[in-house]
Design an enzyme around this catalytic site. Sequence first.
Site, PDB file in Angstrom:
ATOM      1  CB  CYS A 152       3.851   5.996  -6.047  1.00  0.00           C
ATOM      2  SG  CYS A 152       2.818   6.313  -7.481  1.00  0.00           S
ATOM      3  CB  CYS A 364       2.637   4.312 -11.987  1.00  0.00           C
ATOM      4  SG  CYS A 364       1.289   5.389 -11.673  1.00  0.00           S
TER       5      CYS A 364
HETATM    6  N1  SAH Z   1      -3.820   4.180  -6.493  1.00  0.00           N
HETATM    7  C1  SAH Z   1      -4.049   2.867  -6.988  1.00  0.00           C
HETATM    8  C2  SAH Z   1      -3.740   2.663  -8.471  1.00  0.00           C
HETATM    9  C3  SAH Z   1      -2.514   3.312  -9.018  1.00  0.00           C
HETATM   10  S1  SAH Z   1      -0.935   2.605  -8.651  1.00  0.00           S
HETATM   11  C4  SAH Z   1      -3.289   1.856  -6.140  1.00  0.00           C
HETATM   12  O1  SAH Z   1      -2.511   2.278  -5.290  1.00  0.00           O
HETATM   13  O2  SAH Z   1      -3.496   0.675  -6.289  1.00  0.00           O
HETATM   14  C5  SAH Z   1      -0.951   1.044  -9.416  1.00  0.00           C
HETATM   15  C6  SAH Z   1       0.042   0.068  -8.819  1.00  0.00           C
HETATM   16  O3  SAH Z   1       1.388   0.443  -9.123  1.00  0.00           O
HETATM   17  C7  SAH Z   1      -0.051   0.024  -7.309  1.00  0.00           C
HETATM   18  O4  SAH Z   1      -0.038  -1.290  -6.839  1.00  0.00           O
HETATM   19  C8  SAH Z   1       1.185   0.786  -6.907  1.00  0.00           C
HETATM   20  O5  SAH Z   1       1.555   0.495  -5.622  1.00  0.00           O
HETATM   21  C9  SAH Z   1       2.174   0.339  -7.961  1.00  0.00           C
HETATM   22  N2  SAH Z   1       3.372   1.178  -8.022  1.00  0.00           N
HETATM   23  C10 SAH Z   1       3.473   2.509  -7.844  1.00  0.00           C
HETATM   24  N3  SAH Z   1       4.769   2.914  -7.910  1.00  0.00           N
HETATM   25  C11 SAH Z   1       5.493   1.809  -8.165  1.00  0.00           C
HETATM   26  C12 SAH Z   1       6.894   1.569  -8.345  1.00  0.00           C
HETATM   27  N4  SAH Z   1       7.802   2.542  -8.271  1.00  0.00           N
HETATM   28  N5  SAH Z   1       7.285   0.289  -8.585  1.00  0.00           N
HETATM   29  C13 SAH Z   1       6.385  -0.725  -8.651  1.00  0.00           C
HETATM   30  N6  SAH Z   1       5.064  -0.552  -8.494  1.00  0.00           N
HETATM   31  C14 SAH Z   1       4.612   0.691  -8.242  1.00  0.00           C
END
Ligand code: SAH
Length: 376
Positions: A152, A364
């Site tokens: 992320c 994100c």
């Molecule tokens: N912290 C919370 C909400 C924010 S992230 C959570 O983890 O659910 C929102 C979603 O985007 C999460 O499912 C996360 O795993 C996903 N996400 C983050 N980075 C990503 C990436 N590089 N590719 C695809 N999904 C991603």
Amino acid sequence: MTEVDKSAQSQVTSIPPLLGASLAELTEWVQQQGQPAYRGRQLHQWIYQKGARSLTEISVFSKQWREVVADVPIGRSTLHYRSPSPDGTVKYLLRLADSHIIEAVGIPTFTRGGEEAWDGWEDNPSQQAKSKERLTVCVSSQVGCPMACDFCATGKGGFIRNLKRHEIVDQVLTVQEDFGQRVSNVVFMGMGEPLLNLDAVLGAVKSINQDVGIGMRSLTISTVGIPGRIRQLAEHHLQVTLAISLHASNQALRERLIPTAKRYPLEALLDECREYVQLTGRRVTFEYILLAGLNDLPEHAIELAGHLRGFQSHVNLIPYNPISEVDYQRPTPRRIQNFVEVLEKQHIAVSVRRSRGLEKDAACGQLRASKIAQPV
Ligand code: SAH
């Protein structure tokens, strides 16, 4: 600045912003200011429907009173950067009062029954014709994020602070105003971990529901899971959808992707999710990011199905959006389809999230990372 100026300024900044306040709270506030109660309804309408950014622009108030309350903040952010994609998705970088920058996304979606139109449906021309009918906003709950999930972009940037209630509600209004269209759905899937900022998130959920007017069932809180907090959320008996960022079919793999999972065994997380279903009557969505060769093999699908059998749930597969800091790969469409088929054979409800705004800086936190230093 003189000492007198400084104290006047600190007084102004200590007044809580009005955005996020209910009709009753706004009515009480205007009455405290010596105004008649009906001014509360006017203020509510100007904040939530007319998008007022300052009390001085509320022309139904007397000029004299507007001058008195000119410094009371409504709490709107300013636009730092706007990035539209050809598929209609618009990403926003918003500047907060203390100059921190957060990300919000507007995602036009297609009408086709069910709760999460955005999640998993392929578009076709006939749906596209109706694409203006739904608008999902992806909101941030923190500036940065302390969870440090390995895939992320937000996690790579570290944590700065929790967002306040008005800063979350503002994102919904900002996207609504920019699209000129009512927001239909809100997902807490932007920057941050909502369950680490539960009070502000619950305050914002209430305001988005009652003041902005979006149904509870159209709101989704996405979390990686914090011990005890899913239960705490469930005790509020809200009809919001809970989405769990599961991402792995066993504890060892999950810990590798999500360092904070070390303190939260998979079984404990799933137990709290079961309590959520029991207490709210709502099914849970499990988000599962697909990383080629790492968690996308048929045996992972079978292992995942083993955990979820008999559970009122739904799996939302998210093909990985590449970020520059790590070397994960997005699986091929064929491998994704295989994973879907194995789950379906195991009678698990599953969909694949179609990536929106994938062209550039899609993941994100990525846009923020690349544009934070540049003005609009
Ligand atoms: N912290 C919370 C909400 C924010 S992230 C959570 O983890 O659910 C929102 C979603 O985007 C999460 O499912 C996360 O795993 C996903 N996400 C983050 N980075 C990503 C990436 N590089 N590719 C695809 N999904 C991603």
